[in-house]
Design a protein around this motif. Structure first.
Motif, PDB file in Angstrom:
ATOM      1  N   ASP A 197       0.836  -1.208   0.000  1.00  0.00           N
ATOM      2  CA  ASP A 197       0.000   0.000   0.000  1.00  0.00           C
ATOM      3  C   ASP A 197       0.868   1.255   0.000  1.00  0.00           C
ATOM      4  O   ASP A 197       0.547   2.246  -0.669  1.00  0.00           O
ATOM      5  N   PHE A 198       1.943   1.228   0.765  1.00  0.00           N
ATOM      6  CA  PHE A 198       2.856   2.370   0.828  1.00  0.00           C
ATOM      7  C   PHE A 198       3.507   2.597  -0.529  1.00  0.00           C
ATOM      8  O   PHE A 198       3.629   3.733  -1.000  1.00  0.00           O
ATOM      9  N   ALA A 199       3.911   1.518  -1.188  1.00  0.00           N
ATOM     10  CA  ALA A 199       4.463   1.650  -2.540  1.00  0.00           C
ATOM     11  C   ALA A 199       3.412   2.191  -3.497  1.00  0.00           C
ATOM     12  O   ALA A 199       3.700   3.033  -4.362  1.00  0.00           O
ATOM     13  N   ALA A 200       2.159   1.765  -3.329  1.00  0.00           N
ATOM     14  CA  ALA A 200       1.095   2.148  -4.262  1.00  0.00           C
ATOM     15  C   ALA A 200       0.823   3.644  -4.256  1.00  0.00           C
ATOM     16  O   ALA A 200       0.476   4.213  -5.308  1.00  0.00           O
ATOM     17  N   VAL A 201       0.970   4.303  -3.103  1.00  0.00           N
ATOM     18  CA  VAL A 201       0.688   5.738  -3.076  1.00  0.00           C
ATOM     19  C   VAL A 201       1.827   6.535  -3.721  1.00  0.00           C
ATOM     20  O   VAL A 201       1.705   7.748  -3.895  1.00  0.00           O
ATOM     21  N   HIS A 202       2.913   5.870  -4.082  1.00  0.00           N
ATOM     22  CA  HIS A 202       3.990   6.527  -4.827  1.00  0.00           C
ATOM     23  C   HIS A 202       3.775   6.466  -6.340  1.00  0.00           C
ATOM     24  O   HIS A 202       4.478   7.140  -7.093  1.00  0.00           O
ATOM     25  N   VAL A 203       2.847   5.640  -6.808  1.00  0.00           N
ATOM     26  CA  VAL A 203       2.638   5.471  -8.246  1.00  0.00           C
ATOM     27  C   VAL A 203       1.919   6.692  -8.813  1.00  0.00           C
ATOM     28  O   VAL A 203       0.868   7.094  -8.318  1.00  0.00           O
ATOM     29  N   VAL A 204       2.504   7.288  -9.856  1.00  0.00           N
ATOM     30  CA  VAL A 204       1.875   8.414 -10.551  1.00  0.00           C
ATOM     31  C   VAL A 204       0.851   7.845 -11.523  1.00  0.00           C
ATOM     32  O   VAL A 204       1.208   7.191 -12.507  1.00  0.00           O
ATOM     33  N   GLY A 205      -0.423   8.086 -11.252  1.00  0.00           N
ATOM     34  CA  GLY A 205      -1.483   7.455 -12.019  1.00  0.00           C
ATOM     35  C   GLY A 205      -1.400   7.718 -13.501  1.00  0.00           C
ATOM     36  O   GLY A 205      -1.619   6.808 -14.320  1.00  0.00           O
ATOM     37  N   ASP A 206      -1.065   8.954 -13.898  1.00  0.00           N
ATOM     38  CA  ASP A 206      -0.993   9.287 -15.323  1.00  0.00           C
ATOM     39  C   ASP A 206       0.109   8.500 -16.022  1.00  0.00           C
ATOM     40  O   ASP A 206      -0.058   8.032 -17.151  1.00  0.00           O
ATOM     41  N   ARG A 207       1.246   8.354 -15.341  1.00  0.00           N
ATOM     42  CA  ARG A 207       2.348   7.622 -15.953  1.00  0.00           C
ATOM     43  C   ARG A 207       2.002   6.141 -16.103  1.00  0.00           C
ATOM     44  O   ARG A 207       2.460   5.473 -17.041  1.00  0.00           O
ATOM     45  N   ALA A 208       1.241   5.631 -15.147  1.00  0.00           N
ATOM     46  CA  ALA A 208       0.966   4.197 -15.129  1.00  0.00           C
ATOM     47  C   ALA A 208      -0.305   3.815 -15.868  1.00  0.00           C
ATOM     48  O   ALA A 208      -0.632   2.630 -15.963  1.00  0.00           O
ATOM     49  N   ALA A 209      -1.019   4.796 -16.412  1.00  0.00           N
ATOM     50  CA  ALA A 209      -2.336   4.517 -16.996  1.00  0.00           C
ATOM     51  C   ALA A 209      -2.281   3.500 -18.126  1.00  0.00           C
ATOM     52  O   ALA A 209      -3.186   2.670 -18.278  1.00  0.00           O
ATOM     53  N   ALA A 210      -1.239   3.559 -18.942  1.00  0.00           N
ATOM     54  CA  ALA A 210      -1.151   2.662 -20.094  1.00  0.00           C
ATOM     55  C   ALA A 210      -0.192   1.496 -19.873  1.00  0.00           C
ATOM     56  O   ALA A 210       0.145   0.765 -20.805  1.00  0.00           O
ATOM     57  N   VAL A 211       0.254   1.326 -18.623  1.00  0.00           N
ATOM     58  CA  VAL A 211       1.245   0.286 -18.303  1.00  0.00           C
ATOM     59  C   VAL A 211       0.537  -0.976 -17.823  1.00  0.00           C
ATOM     60  O   VAL A 211      -0.498  -0.914 -17.159  1.00  0.00           O
ATOM     61  N   ASP A 212       1.107  -2.109 -18.160  1.00  0.00           N
ATOM     62  CA  ASP A 212       0.641  -3.387 -17.624  1.00  0.00           C
ATOM     63  C   ASP A 212       1.872  -4.235 -17.356  1.00  0.00           C
ATOM     64  O   ASP A 212       2.492  -4.763 -18.286  1.00  0.00           O
ATOM     65  N   LEU A 213       2.269  -4.301 -16.092  1.00  0.00           N
ATOM     66  CA  LEU A 213       3.443  -5.113 -15.754  1.00  0.00           C
ATOM     67  C   LEU A 213       3.169  -5.907 -14.486  1.00  0.00           C
ATOM     68  O   LEU A 213       2.426  -5.468 -13.603  1.00  0.00           O
ATOM     69  N   ALA A 214       3.765  -7.091 -14.409  1.00  0.00           N
ATOM     70  CA  ALA A 214       3.576  -7.981 -13.272  1.00  0.00           C
ATOM     71  C   ALA A 214       4.932  -8.448 -12.761  1.00  0.00           C
ATOM     72  O   ALA A 214       5.797  -8.851 -13.552  1.00  0.00           O
ATOM     73  N   VAL A 215       5.114  -8.363 -11.453  1.00  0.00           N
ATOM     74  CA  VAL A 215       6.363  -8.783 -10.815  1.00  0.00           C
ATOM     75  C   VAL A 215       6.007  -9.580  -9.570  1.00  0.00           C
ATOM     76  O   VAL A 215       5.139  -9.175  -8.782  1.00  0.00           O
ATOM     77  N   ASP A 216       6.676 -10.705  -9.363  1.00  0.00           N
ATOM     78  CA  ASP A 216       6.534 -11.470  -8.132  1.00  0.00           C
ATOM     79  C   ASP A 216       7.643 -11.085  -7.164  1.00  0.00           C
ATOM     80  O   ASP A 216       8.814 -10.920  -7.572  1.00  0.00           O
ATOM     81  N   PHE A 217       7.294 -10.953  -5.898  1.00  0.00           N
ATOM     82  CA  PHE A 217       8.269 -10.637  -4.849  1.00  0.00           C
ATOM     83  C   PHE A 217       8.295 -11.797  -3.859  1.00  0.00           C
ATOM     84  O   PHE A 217       7.278 -12.119  -3.232  1.00  0.00           O
ATOM     85  N   ARG A 218       9.463 -12.414  -3.737  1.00  0.00           N
ATOM     86  CA  ARG A 218       9.614 -13.553  -2.824  1.00  0.00           C
ATOM     87  C   ARG A 218      10.399 -13.085  -1.599  1.00  0.00           C
ATOM     88  O   ARG A 218      11.592 -12.768  -1.696  1.00  0.00           O
ATOM     89  N   PHE A 219       9.725 -13.009  -0.457  1.00  0.00           N
ATOM     90  CA  PHE A 219      10.332 -12.561   0.798  1.00  0.00           C
ATOM     91  C   PHE A 219      10.985 -13.768   1.461  1.00  0.00           C
ATOM     92  O   PHE A 219      10.319 -14.593   2.091  1.00  0.00           O
ATOM     93  N   THR A 220      12.297 -13.881   1.302  1.00  0.00           N
ATOM     94  CA  THR A 220      12.999 -15.097   1.711  1.00  0.00           C
ATOM     95  C   THR A 220      12.995 -15.289   3.227  1.00  0.00           C
ATOM     96  O   THR A 220      13.000 -16.430   3.703  1.00  0.00           O
ATOM     97  N   ASP A 221      12.984 -14.193   4.000  1.00  0.00           N
ATOM     98  CA  ASP A 221      13.009 -14.331   5.462  1.00  0.00           C
ATOM     99  C   ASP A 221      11.623 -14.579   6.041  1.00  0.00           C
ATOM    100  O   ASP A 221      11.490 -14.973   7.203  1.00  0.00           O
ATOM    101  N   LEU A 222      10.580 -14.343   5.254  1.00  0.00           N
ATOM    102  CA  LEU A 222       9.217 -14.578   5.709  1.00  0.00           C
ATOM    103  C   LEU A 222       8.611 -15.830   5.101  1.00  0.00           C
ATOM    104  O   LEU A 222       7.516 -16.242   5.499  1.00  0.00           O
ATOM    105  N   ASP A 223       9.299 -16.403   4.122  1.00  0.00           N
ATOM    106  CA  ASP A 223       8.775 -17.551   3.369  1.00  0.00           C
ATOM    107  C   ASP A 223       7.414 -17.214   2.770  1.00  0.00           C
ATOM    108  O   ASP A 223       6.463 -17.997   2.855  1.00  0.00           O
ATOM    109  N   GLU A 224       7.334 -16.025   2.170  1.00  0.00           N
ATOM    110  CA  GLU A 224       6.102 -15.576   1.518  1.00  0.00           C
ATOM    111  C   GLU A 224       6.437 -15.075   0.119  1.00  0.00           C
ATOM    112  O   GLU A 224       7.502 -14.475  -0.097  1.00  0.00           O
ATOM    113  N   THR A 225       5.512 -15.296  -0.802  1.00  0.00           N
ATOM    114  CA  THR A 225       5.616 -14.715  -2.137  1.00  0.00           C
ATOM    115  C   THR A 225       4.375 -13.872  -2.389  1.00  0.00           C
ATOM    116  O   THR A 225       3.247 -14.304  -2.084  1.00  0.00           O
TER     117      THR A 225
END
Length: 629
Positions: free
Chosen positions: A528-556
């Motif tokens: 959520d904190f990262a999301a409020v940094h996204v500039v909506g106009d810049r991202a309007a035409a973007v479609d990207l997907a990234v997986d984040f694997r938190f190795t110390d939490l054993d969560e993806t």
């Protein structure tokens, strides 16, 4: 060159002299209560991590020596600040001790048969460390058996690593008890202070006067404690034990603690605490030596005034007959059953009166501002020192009830879709003429009508921010409003506005979004904190997907930016073009656009996706202007 304010005008001096009649100046009991039980005064200074002095109690010596307020300070605020200026280690009753006024909040330590229970940990590691050293020297060297957070605000958990270590908590040796579930507490404590933290810190610098000099023309305490000083370390450890219903009990340090769960009051998660063996009660910040905020001026979720009253009444029903002392996380205690009941009943009725009268006037068609100009507390409530506006004020609390119950629109169609401030100002100044606006502003100032002067000059300053004469005159008017204000946050806002108009934007000295709080955020809030940094106009035409694997939490977690929005959910995204692996600390840096953090992460896939993501992120300037466009 240090800022030094101009003196009070004759009109301001007269206003402050006349204000004396509104207050029970003959009632000096608070001074005796604030001194009661002193074991040791504060050490001479509080030092930072680098050995620098970050707080010197002697800096507030100007508050001593004269009972009568100077013309530049409202007499009620001067009196409250003189009481708060007292600091040190105090015995509340046998078994309860407080370190007060080396920080904006108190450190309360309960000595049980088997250990110490620390209730609230101040705002900073440095202050809490100093407080615990005083406890060790003068009271007890028993181990810390538990930490209790009364609610989700930073000045009650920020010093926790000056009380216990992360290892002691992680091992289970020292539980941290807090209201709500652990997840809910983390969400509100960290989300409130971090996601909107840049704006909140800037507003708080105004409200708490942290950019002002310590003198009778500047800062005269926060009304509930000294200001949180710059250069401190803010820490965080998540609770391990949540209180989610009234009547829950815990044995801590060999004593029984009973809790009253009071959510959606002064904080989203809050609780009252009863220690039957000591006949000791705290209602956290729902009962204080001040009227509290229904809506903070630093910026936080609007509170429910009706809930303040409801939970204070429930507390009276449960423990009112037995309580012999009420101690709080700010200011000084109240002793004796009659005095405790009187405090709780008086504060209960004050919040209920504000709530009910605001909605009565709303139902008659009044706007928030119209209602705030009308509501006055009955004398039986308004002349009590503990109901005066040293934190919240009656005026903005009434308006906050409207906001909580009716929303942002005041009911007047003209305010539904107004022009933005700069456009409104430009049009008014073009219509009237800058010379006429300035002349009328000067006329209002000379008549002592400072509220009207700042309104008039606001348009001229916003239409022409470089108009030096308008800026100086508006600064003078703000300054006089600050000198007249009983509420220290109103004083801080007005005087800091004057300083900024004269000298330009002042660098921030304190930020709520510390490294510790960012890293402590649950993963969903981190996204959520990262999301409020996204500039909506810049991202309007973007479609990207990234997986984040938190190795110390054993969560993806799967993150997708699409339609101008960042969404994240647990689990991998099947179509992700990149997986980023690393510790939570590393991935937090990656999410916030830190290229150095990416070097410590493992990338599997198209690394350019990270660069495309970073190009969408905004940067937050902690020193944005407040009184100019």
């Amino acid at each position: 060159m240090a800022y030094r304010g101009k003196g009070a005008t004759g009109e301001t001096a007269a206003v402050n002299r006349a204000a004396v009649g509104r207050y029970p100046m003959e009632d000096r009991r608070d001074f005796a209560d604030a001194d009661r039980g002193l074991i040791a005064p504060l050490p001479d200074k509080l030092y930072g991590r680098g050995g620098e002095v970050i707080f010197d109690p002697a800096a507030f010596d100007y508050l001593e020596g004269q009972q009568e307020a100077p013309d530049t300070v409202n007499p009620s605020l001067w009196r409250q600040s003189q009481v708060i200026r007292r600091g040190g280690l105090y015995r509340v009753v046998d078994g309860i001790y407080q370190v007060r006024n080396n920080d904006i909040a108190n450190l309360t330590v309960v000595e049980g048969p088997t250990g110490l229970v620390v209730i609230d940990a101040m705002a900073s590691v440095e202050a809490a460390t100093q407080g615990m050293a005083m406890i060790r020297e003068h009271v007890s060297d028993k181990p810390v058996a538990a930490v209790v957070y009364t609610h989700t605000h930073i000045d009650h958990y920020g010093g926790v690593k000056g009380v216990v270590t992360a290892e002691e908590v992680a091992s289970g040796r020292v539980p941290i008890v807090a209201p709500g579930t652990v997840k809910s507490f983390d969400k509100h404590a960290l989300g409130e202070n971090v996601i909107a933290g840049n704006a909140m810190s800037r507003r708080a610098a105004y409200a708490f006067g942290s950019l002002l000099d310590l003198d009778p023309c500047g800062h005269v305490t926060c009304g509930i404690g000294i200001q949180t000083v710059p250069g401190v370390t803010v820490s965080y450890l998540s609770p391990t034990d949540g209180i989610t219903r009234t009547g829950e009990k815990r044995e801590l340090g060999g004593l029984e603690f009973e809790f009253l769960y009071a959510p959606d009051t002064e904080a989203p998660e809050e609780m009252h605490i009863w220690i039957p063996e000591l006949a000791a009660l705290t209602c956290a910040e729902n009962a204080n030596h001040t009227l509290h905020n229904i809506q903070t001026l630093r910026g936080a979720r609007t509170r429910d005034a009706r809930n303040f009253a409801r939970y204070l009444d429930e507390t009276l029903q449960r423990w009112g007959d037995a309580a012999q002392v009420h101690y709080g996380p700010h200011t000084w205690p109240v002793w004796g059953n009659d005095a405790v009941v009187d405090l709780l009943e008086s504060q209960r009725d004050t919040y209920k009166f504000i709530h009910d009268q605001a909605l009565r006037l709303a139902n008659k068609g009044a706007t928030p501002l119209e209602a705030a100009e009308q509501v006055e507390l009955p004398e039986a409530l308004g002349r009590r020192w503990h109901n005066r506006g040293y934190h919240g004020t009656l005026h903005h609390d009434v308006r906050a009830v409207f906001h909580k119950e009716l929303g942002l629109w005041d009911g007047d169609p003209v305010s539904l879709h107004p022009h933005p401030p700069v456009e409104t100002a430009r049009r008014y100044v073009e219509l009237i003429g800058p010379e006429k606006v300035l002349a009328e502003g000067r006329k209002a100032f000379e008549a002592g009508d400072y509220r009207w002067a700042v309104q008039l000059l606001h348009d001229l300053v916003f239409a022409d921010p470089e108009h030096r004469e308008a800026r100086e005159l508006q600064a003078d008017a703000y300054e006089q409003l600050g000198y007249q204000a009983e509420g220290p946050q109103w004083r801080g806002i007005y005087l800091t506005a004057a300083k900024e108009l004269r000298e330009g934007v002042q660098p921030a000295r304190f930020a709520t979004a510390s490294q510790d709080t960012v890293l402590a955020m649950p993963v969903d809030i981190l996204f959520d904190f990262a999301a409020v940094h996204v500039v909506g106009d810049r991202a309007a035409a973007v479609d990207l997907a990234v997986d984040f694997r938190f190795t110390d939490l054993d969560e993806t977690w799967a993150m997708r930016v699409r339609h101008g929005v960042l969404n994240a959910r647990p689990g991998a995204w099947g179509a992700a073009g990149l997986t980023v692996s690393g510790s939570k600390a590393v991935l937090a840096g990656v999410l916030l656009g830190q290229a150095a953090a990416a070097k410590a992460a493992e990338l599997d896939g198209d690394g350019q996706l990270l660069h495309r993501y970073w190009e969408l992120l905004d940067e937050f300037d902690p020193n944005f202007p407040m009184v100019t466009p």
